[in-house]
Every structure is written in structure tokens, then in C-alpha cells.
Design a protein around this motif. Structure first.
Motif, PDB file in Angstrom:
ATOM      1  N   THR A 170       8.272 -12.006  48.201  1.00 18.62           N
ATOM      2  CA  THR A 170       7.632 -12.928  49.139  1.00 18.62           C
ATOM      3  C   THR A 170       7.916 -14.378  48.774  1.00 18.62           C
ATOM      4  N   SER A 171       7.907 -14.686  47.490  1.00 24.02           N
ATOM      5  CA  SER A 171       8.200 -16.056  47.065  1.00 24.02           C
ATOM      6  C   SER A 171       9.639 -16.422  47.401  1.00 24.02           C
ATOM      7  N   VAL A 172      10.517 -15.421  47.405  1.00 26.49           N
ATOM      8  CA  VAL A 172      11.905 -15.657  47.810  1.00 26.49           C
ATOM      9  C   VAL A 172      11.959 -16.027  49.283  1.00 26.49           C
ATOM     10  N   ASN A 204      20.478  -7.660  51.948  1.00 24.03           N
ATOM     11  CA  ASN A 204      21.091  -8.426  53.028  1.00 24.03           C
ATOM     12  C   ASN A 204      20.628  -9.876  53.017  1.00 24.03           C
ATOM     13  N   VAL A 205      19.344 -10.085  52.693  1.00 20.47           N
ATOM     14  CA  VAL A 205      18.829 -11.452  52.563  1.00 20.47           C
ATOM     15  C   VAL A 205      19.567 -12.169  51.435  1.00 20.47           C
ATOM     16  N   TYR A 206      19.696 -11.488  50.306  1.00 17.50           N
ATOM     17  CA  TYR A 206      20.390 -12.033  49.141  1.00 17.50           C
ATOM     18  C   TYR A 206      21.847 -12.349  49.501  1.00 17.50           C
ATOM     19  N   THR A 207      22.501 -11.388  50.186  1.00 18.77           N
ATOM     20  CA  THR A 207      23.897 -11.573  50.575  1.00 18.77           C
ATOM     21  C   THR A 207      24.057 -12.780  51.495  1.00 18.77           C
ATOM     22  N   ASP A 255      10.834 -19.549  49.795  1.00 15.57           N
ATOM     23  CA  ASP A 255      11.881 -20.508  49.425  1.00 15.57           C
ATOM     24  C   ASP A 255      12.911 -20.633  50.545  1.00 15.57           C
ATOM     25  N   ALA A 256      13.294 -19.476  51.095  1.00 15.14           N
ATOM     26  CA  ALA A 256      14.290 -19.474  52.174  1.00 15.14           C
ATOM     27  C   ALA A 256      13.754 -20.221  53.387  1.00 15.14           C
ATOM     28  N   LEU A 257      12.487 -20.018  53.702  1.00 17.02           N
ATOM     29  CA  LEU A 257      11.858 -20.705  54.832  1.00 17.02           C
ATOM     30  C   LEU A 257      11.880 -22.217  54.645  1.00 17.02           C
ATOM     31  N   LYS A 297      18.801 -22.454  46.646  1.00 17.29           N
ATOM     32  CA  LYS A 297      19.103 -22.278  45.220  1.00 17.29           C
ATOM     33  C   LYS A 297      17.934 -21.617  44.496  1.00 17.29           C
ATOM     34  N   GLY A 298      16.713 -22.021  44.874  1.00 25.58           N
ATOM     35  CA  GLY A 298      15.532 -21.413  44.264  1.00 25.58           C
ATOM     36  C   GLY A 298      15.421 -19.945  44.617  1.00 25.58           C
ATOM     37  N   ALA A 299      15.694 -19.617  45.876  1.00 26.01           N
ATOM     38  CA  ALA A 299      15.645 -18.229  46.320  1.00 26.01           C
ATOM     39  C   ALA A 299      16.705 -17.400  45.606  1.00 26.01           C
ATOM     40  N   LEU A 300      17.890 -17.953  45.466  1.00 27.03           N
ATOM     41  CA  LEU A 300      18.975 -17.241  44.778  1.00 27.03           C
ATOM     42  C   LEU A 300      18.642 -16.995  43.314  1.00 27.03           C
ATOM     43  N   LYS A 301      18.035 -17.993  42.683  1.00 25.48           N
ATOM     44  CA  LYS A 301      17.671 -17.846  41.269  1.00 25.48           C
ATOM     45  C   LYS A 301      16.678 -16.713  41.083  1.00 25.48           C
ATOM     46  N   LYS A 302      15.691 -16.633  41.984  1.00 25.61           N
ATOM     47  CA  LYS A 302      14.681 -15.575  41.890  1.00 25.61           C
ATOM     48  C   LYS A 302      15.300 -14.202  42.165  1.00 25.61           C
ATOM     49  N   LEU A 303      16.169 -14.139  43.181  1.00 28.20           N
ATOM     50  CA  LEU A 303      16.792 -12.858  43.512  1.00 28.20           C
ATOM     51  C   LEU A 303      17.705 -12.367  42.402  1.00 28.20           C
TER      52      LEU A 303
END
Length: 371
Positions: free
Chosen positions: A181-183, A213-216, A186-188, A193-199
Motif C-alpha cells: 500500500t505504501s508503494v 506489473n506495477v513494479y514493471t 508513492d506511485a500516486l 524512486k521511492g516506490a521502486l526502492k520499496k518494491l
């Protein structure tokens, strides 16, 4: 004041829905209802992944909504029809009903009473208590591990013979869901970069297909194509399909240089309007979209018969209408040219008629060109 629920839509090809755009349940019902009607009228099909969240970012449900099938009239109708067949123990069943009641409260009246709701949901909401006691029981911190209403957790609860193990598993799932959810948040907010770091900190085996797919998609936005392909189990065609959806020519070029595929060659040729190369490209994985693209390419090459053959593979009224308009304009153009040739052969030419025919010819050529 109790938290309202919202719907967050994932990566998709539907203009009315933006990826990672979170909207209130009522608005989501309105939008998805309109899309469903439009897609049924146009005989189109599309699929979009979504999650239901509260204001604190707790994920209650995740699913995939299919448009154009007539299976559900909007997103809440889809959720209800999905959950009706999930058998659970008494406590989980009660929480499921309260969750659906909360959704029902946010559905616009005209969608709730105009046949937009399934009878399955009406059945689920029968005799549901709306007391504060039950609401607190659902949202209290002591039962956080039992809040995730995903199909996976339903199945776990329904089939497990060891309640302690079930709760422990759900607690782990909740921790993971909070991380995901925090990812999303971040995306929203555009914090890619923050979302990618968490993923990147989450073991790949723990990611669902949707989360991969979100990560990709985030990796693609950062032009990290190699890592994106690696994440998709070394299937470059999967990543290429996602890039093609964005219709980003530069990204398609860059990816095709790194991971050349027939699909990529086809999609890139379409974007660059290299119609002859596109229609001759072998080994392409044909989808409804690519059949449409190929039919369009044949029209641009003035090959109506071949365009009709490609269009026959799918049900697309817009495409069929384009072919009809093109074919009509082509026949009219041939007739106009013939009239001009006959007029040119006459000893006494009618200049006004020739000018009129020339104007007519230009309009017909423009119609064909602008299809």
C-alpha cells in the motif's frame, strides 16, 4: 468519522481510467458503469486490475474487472458477484457482509436501484447489522489481521484447519499488504524512486502478478528495461506489450534495440507508419489490438480485402465502420476519376463540371487519407 472506501486502478489501456488514480467508490461506480455500457455497445473488451482501500491505506480487496462482457454493471457489482461464491466461517462471513454494506452505502442511488446491483449483493446484505458495535468490531486494531478481504485470504480462512496458523498467516499478509500500500501511495504522489526502492526490498516470489506489473511499469518509466525483463521471468514480449500500450515511440525503439522481438518490430512499424513492413512482419503474437492495427495498415495500403480479413478476427464496430467509409470513398473516387477522364476526351470541355469533379475528387482522397 469512519473511513470512506476508495478504488485504485492499476495500469490499463482505458482512457477514462488513469493508472494509480484513486477515486471514491461512488465515482468509481459511475465511471465503470459508463465504460461497461460503452464497451457493450461497441462490442469491445478490456480488463483492469484494481484494489479497494480505506483512508489509512489498508487494502480490503483486490480484483480484475472485465469490461464489455456484461458480467457486472460496475465495480461494486463485480465485487459482490465475486464474493457471493466464497464460503467462510461465521466471523469472516460477518466481516465480509459489513464490508459489502460499506460499499453499498457509497453506491449512487440510481445505480443501486436501477438494476445496476446484482441480486447476489442484495442477498449478501440481507440482515446485516449496522450497529456501531459491529463496525468497531470490524475496524478495531485487535482484528487487523482479519481485515484483508482478498480472495486468497478467503480461501485460506475457509480451508484452514488450524485457526492459530490461519491468523498468523493473515498477520504476515497484512504486514505485506501495508508495505505494498505504501508503494501505491508513492506511485500516486509521483514518487517513483521511492516506490521502486520499496518494491526492490520485497522478495520477488512474494509479489502477485498485479504487483509485478506495477513494479514493471515503474521500471519502464525509469528506462530500466533489463531489470523489467528480468522481473517478468525473462519474457521480453510481456514488457514490450506494456511499452506498446503507452504508445511511446522512443521507448519502443530503445527496447527493440535491447530485446528485438517480432511483436516489437510490428508495434514500432505501426507507430512509425511503415505499413508495408508492419503487415509483412512474421511471428507476431496477434491480439485484438494488433488485428485492429494490421487491418488499419492494410487500409493505408489501399488493400480493402485484406483489411476485412484482419477485421474478421475481432468484433470492433469502430474498425468496421472505418472500412465501410473507406470502401465507399474509394468507389466514389473511382467513379469521379472515370467521369473526369470522359470529360477530358470531349472536344468541348465543361470547365465548371471539371472543377466540381476535381473538388469532389480531393474530398474523397482526403476521406481515405484521414481514415
Amino acid at each position: 468519522m469512519e473511513n470512506m472506501l476508495s478504488v485504485l486502478f492499476m495500469q490499463n489501456q482505458i482512457d477514462q481510467l488513469k493508472a494509480f488514480h484513486k477515486m471514491p467508490v461512488g465515482e468509481a461506480c459511475e465511471v465503470t458503469s459508463q465504460i461497461e455500457k460503452e464497451y457493450q455497445e461497441k462490442q469491445k473488451k478490456a480488463k483492469v486490475d484494481f484494489v479497494v482501500l480505506d483512508n489509512d491505506g489498508v487494502e480490503f480487496y483486490r480484483g480484475a474487472l472485465s469490461f464489455g462482457s456484461g458480467a457486472a454493471s460496475h465495480v461494486v457489482d463485480h465485487i459482490c458477484k465475486t464474493l457471493i461464491g466464497v464460503k467462510m466461517n461465521d466471523q469472516q462471513e460477518a466481516r465480509k457482509r459489513i464490508f459489502l454494506e460499506r460499499l453499498n452505502e457509497q453506491v449512487p442511488d440510481h445505480l443501486r436501484h436501477s438494476g445496476g446491483l446484482s441480486t447476489s449483493r442484495e442477498h449478501l446484505l440481507t440482515n446485516v447489522s449496522s450497529s456501531n458495535h459491529h463496525r468497531k468490531w470490524m475496524y478495531g486494531g485487535g482484528v487487523l489481521a482479519l481485515l484483508i478481504l482478498s480472495a486468497t485470504c478467503f480461501s485460506t480462512v475457509a480451508t484452514s484447519h488450524n485457526r492459530a496458523e490461519t491468523i498468523q498467516d493473515l498477520q504476515k499478509q497484512v504486514k505485506f499488504e501495508q508495505q505494498i500500500t505504501s508503494v501505491y501511495e508513492d506511485a500516486l504522489l509521483g514518487e517513483q524512486k521511492g516506490a521502486l526502492k520499496k518494491l526492490s526490498s520485497i522478495p520477488k516470489k512474494n509479489l502477485t502478478k498485479e504487483q509485478k506489473n506495477v513494479y514493471t511499469s515503474l521500471l519502464i518509466s525509469q528506462k530500466n528495461y533489463k531489470e523489467a525483463v528480468k522481473l517478468q521471468d525473462h519474457h521480453p514480449q510481456t514488457v514490450e506489450n506494456m511499452i506498446a500500450q503507452k504508445e511511446d515511440i522512443d521507448a519502443l525503439k530503445a527496447f527493440q534495440q535491447l530485446f528485438p522481438t517480432p511483436n516489437g518490430a510490428f508495434d514500432l512499424a505501426y507507430q512509425e507508419q511503415r505499413w508495408e513492413e508492419m503487415v509483412k512482419q512474421p511471428g507476431v503474437e496477434m491480439t485484438d489490438k494488433r488485428y485492429e492495427m494490421k487491418a488499419y495498415g492494410y487500409l493505408k495500403l489501399d488493400k480493402v480485402k485484406e483489411a476485412k480479413e484482419e477485421a474478421a478476427h475481432i468484433q470492433n464496430q469502430d474498425l468496421n465502420q472505418k472500412i465501410v467509409v473507406y470502401e465507399k470513398a474509394k468507389k466514389e473516387l473511382e467513379s469521379t476519376k472515370k467521369q473526369m477522364e470522359e470529360e477530358d476526351k470531349k472536344d468541348h470541355k465543361d470547365e465548371e463540371k471539371i472543377k466540381s469533379l476535381a473538388d469532389q475528387q480531393k474530398k474523397q482522397e482526403d476521406t481515405m487519407k484521414n481514415i
